[in-house]
Every structure is written in structure tokens, then in C-alpha cells.
Design a protein around this motif. Sequence first.
Motif, PDB file in Angstrom:
ATOM      1  N   LYS A 126       0.805  -1.214   0.000  1.00 23.24           N
ATOM      2  CA  LYS A 126       0.000   0.000   0.000  1.00 23.24           C
ATOM      3  C   LYS A 126       0.844   1.274   0.000  1.00 23.24           C
ATOM      4  CE  LYS A 126      -0.783   0.207   5.048  1.00 23.24           C
ATOM      5  NZ  LYS A 126      -1.848   0.310   6.085  1.00 23.24           N
ATOM      6  N   GLN A 127       2.141   1.150   0.248  1.00 24.27           N
ATOM      7  CA  GLN A 127       2.977   2.351   0.270  1.00 24.27           C
ATOM      8  C   GLN A 127       4.447   1.958   0.231  1.00 24.27           C
ATOM      9  OE1 GLN A 127       3.887   5.127   3.888  1.00 24.27           O
ATOM     10  NE2 GLN A 127       1.924   5.818   3.060  1.00 24.27           N
ATOM     11  N   TRP A 128       5.265   2.845  -0.344  1.00 19.20           N
ATOM     12  CA  TRP A 128       6.708   2.716  -0.178  1.00 19.20           C
ATOM     13  C   TRP A 128       7.306   4.094   0.039  1.00 19.20           C
ATOM     14  CZ3 TRP A 128       5.093   1.369  -5.359  1.00 19.20           C
ATOM     15  CH2 TRP A 128       5.426   2.311  -6.327  1.00 19.20           C
ATOM     16  N   GLN A 129       8.449   4.106   0.685  1.00 18.39           N
ATOM     17  CA  GLN A 129       9.155   5.352   0.960  1.00 18.39           C
ATOM     18  C   GLN A 129      10.621   5.159   0.608  1.00 18.39           C
ATOM     19  OE1 GLN A 129       8.386   7.558   4.698  1.00 18.39           O
ATOM     20  NE2 GLN A 129      10.585   7.475   5.043  1.00 18.39           N
ATOM     21  N   VAL A 130      11.122   6.024  -0.267  1.00 12.67           N
ATOM     22  CA  VAL A 130      12.507   5.951  -0.714  1.00 12.67           C
ATOM     23  C   VAL A 130      13.295   7.084  -0.078  1.00 12.67           C
ATOM     24  CG1 VAL A 130      14.069   6.036  -2.691  1.00 12.67           C
ATOM     25  CG2 VAL A 130      11.863   4.876  -2.901  1.00 12.67           C
ATOM     26  N   THR A 131      14.409   6.739   0.554  1.00 12.99           N
ATOM     27  CA  THR A 131      15.355   7.729   1.069  1.00 12.99           C
ATOM     28  C   THR A 131      16.601   7.653   0.205  1.00 12.99           C
ATOM     29  OG1 THR A 131      14.503   7.411   3.318  1.00 12.99           O
ATOM     30  CG2 THR A 131      16.615   8.541   3.088  1.00 12.99           C
ATOM     31  N   ASP A 132      16.871   8.726  -0.551  1.00 11.12           N
ATOM     32  CA  ASP A 132      17.976   8.689  -1.511  1.00 11.12           C
ATOM     33  C   ASP A 132      19.314   8.902  -0.802  1.00 11.12           C
ATOM     34  OD1 ASP A 132      18.356  11.405  -1.057  1.00 11.12           O
ATOM     35  OD2 ASP A 132      17.442  12.043  -2.932  1.00 11.12           O
ATOM     36  N   PRO A 133      20.433   8.787  -1.533  1.00 18.98           N
ATOM     37  CA  PRO A 133      21.750   8.918  -0.895  1.00 18.98           C
ATOM     38  C   PRO A 133      21.976  10.250  -0.187  1.00 18.98           C
ATOM     39  CG  PRO A 133      21.975   7.886  -3.043  1.00 18.98           C
ATOM     40  CD  PRO A 133      20.554   8.332  -2.931  1.00 18.98           C
ATOM     41  N   GLN A 134      21.238  11.295  -0.570  1.00 16.96           N
ATOM     42  CA  GLN A 134      21.377  12.598   0.088  1.00 16.96           C
ATOM     43  C   GLN A 134      20.467  12.736   1.305  1.00 16.96           C
ATOM     44  OE1 GLN A 134      21.133  12.415  -3.481  1.00 16.96           O
ATOM     45  NE2 GLN A 134      23.373  12.382  -3.351  1.00 16.96           N
ATOM     46  N   GLY A 135      19.656  11.712   1.573  1.00 13.24           N
ATOM     47  CA  GLY A 135      18.771  11.744   2.730  1.00 13.24           C
ATOM     48  C   GLY A 135      17.390  12.297   2.453  1.00 13.24           C
ATOM     49  N   TYR A 136      17.079  12.616   1.200  1.00 12.01           N
ATOM     50  CA  TYR A 136      15.757  13.127   0.857  1.00 12.01           C
ATOM     51  C   TYR A 136      14.765  11.971   0.753  1.00 12.01           C
ATOM     52  CZ  TYR A 136      18.160  17.477  -0.300  1.00 12.01           C
ATOM     53  OH  TYR A 136      18.911  18.619  -0.239  1.00 12.01           O
TER      54      TYR A 136
END
Length: 230
Positions: free
Chosen positions: A188-198
Amino acid sequence: MKLTALSIALSLALAGAAPLQAEPSPANPKPAKPTATPAKPAPAKSFVPLDPLAAIQKANAYFNAATNMIGDFIQIGPDGRRSEGKIFVQRPGKLRFEYAPPATLEIVADGLSVAVHDRKTATKDIYFISQTPLKFLLKDQVDLSRDVKIIDVKSEPAAVTILVEDKATFGGTSQIKLVFDPAKFTLKQWQVTDPQGYETRVSLFNIDLSKKPDPNLFQITQEKLLNTNN
């Protein structure tokens, strides 16, 4: 006076009322029956968290069964800006995000590459699928324990979350949090944290796994890009 008394008596009789004088009580009245005690409600079932290994196996089974997907999404970007649109998936390798106006982005994966097209600026950036954080979801066979590093698994009444880490994404290491419905165990959901922390969070709605998307939705061609600017 007699007529008045007679009228009162008739009205009481027709109404089924008790007589004006109470009947004498019996000499030995019977004791009243005790009132039954209402039954206590059954205690609610206590929550039993899902074993982490079982959660991973259920996630693998869900992804490997979801060959096709059509649905709606809402995305919250790192700046808190909200956008929405349609998502189309045809595994292995094919994905499309169609953003509704005023957003101008279009993201298409054709099985080899991922194109990020901005209709407003008429520009596109192309990456290898292997560089994207969600590449493991587009594989022919998904095995989270093999494809990524599992950081944490949480089982709660409202959701089951699996946090994974991928060191092979563009720009460095990314973390992806996958959120599943614990009852049906659907994503139902995903959350991506990129290498810069965003952080970018995507929630899914109205998911249909039975319909096959139009194959033309996954083409990355110059003609397609030019047509979107008309």
C-alpha cells in the motif's frame, strides 16, 4: 355524580387500567426471582506480530504474483509537495508513472532503461534500471533476502513494514521502506530515502492486478516524447 363515576369506571375498564383500590397482597408472598447476570463480552484477541521471516516470504509471494498492476498513486516529495496520477506495471522490467496536472513529469521503464521526461521543459534523463532504487520490484522473480539488504521488519496491527537497503543505486546507497496491509498483505505504500537523505513517499490506491496494461505505455521513443508536447 353517578354518571361521572360510571364514566370513569368505563373508561378505566376499556383502557385495561388497574382497579382504583389495590387488591390485598397474599399472606405469604413468593420471593422474587433473581435477575440473570448479563454475560460478559468475549475478550478481544490480542495482537500477534508476524514473524519477520514469514513477512519477507509473504512479500516475495505478493510481488511474484503481481505480474500486472494498474492503479492510482499519491506522492509526497521531499519538500512536502503532493502530486498524484496513474501507475502501470508489467513485470519483468516495465513501469510507468503518469502524473496528473499541474505536475509535468512522466517516468517510463521499458525493461532496459528508465526515462524521466519533463513535458514542461521537453527534457528527459535516461538511466539503467539497475541504477534505480525500485529495480528489484521489476525483476522476473523477487527475493528480498537475495536482492537487497534487509535492515528491519516490523509487524504492527495497522501495517507490516520491511526496510531494505540498496547500495547499487545511482548516487550511492538508498533505503526503501515497503508498507503492506497486514490483513491482505498487499503493498500500500513505499518510501525511498535517496543517498542525500531526501525522502519520497508513494501511496497506492484502487490497485487492479487482473488487467494487463497496454504495451505501448512502456515505450521510450523520440516520437512518443514529441507527441506529449502537443
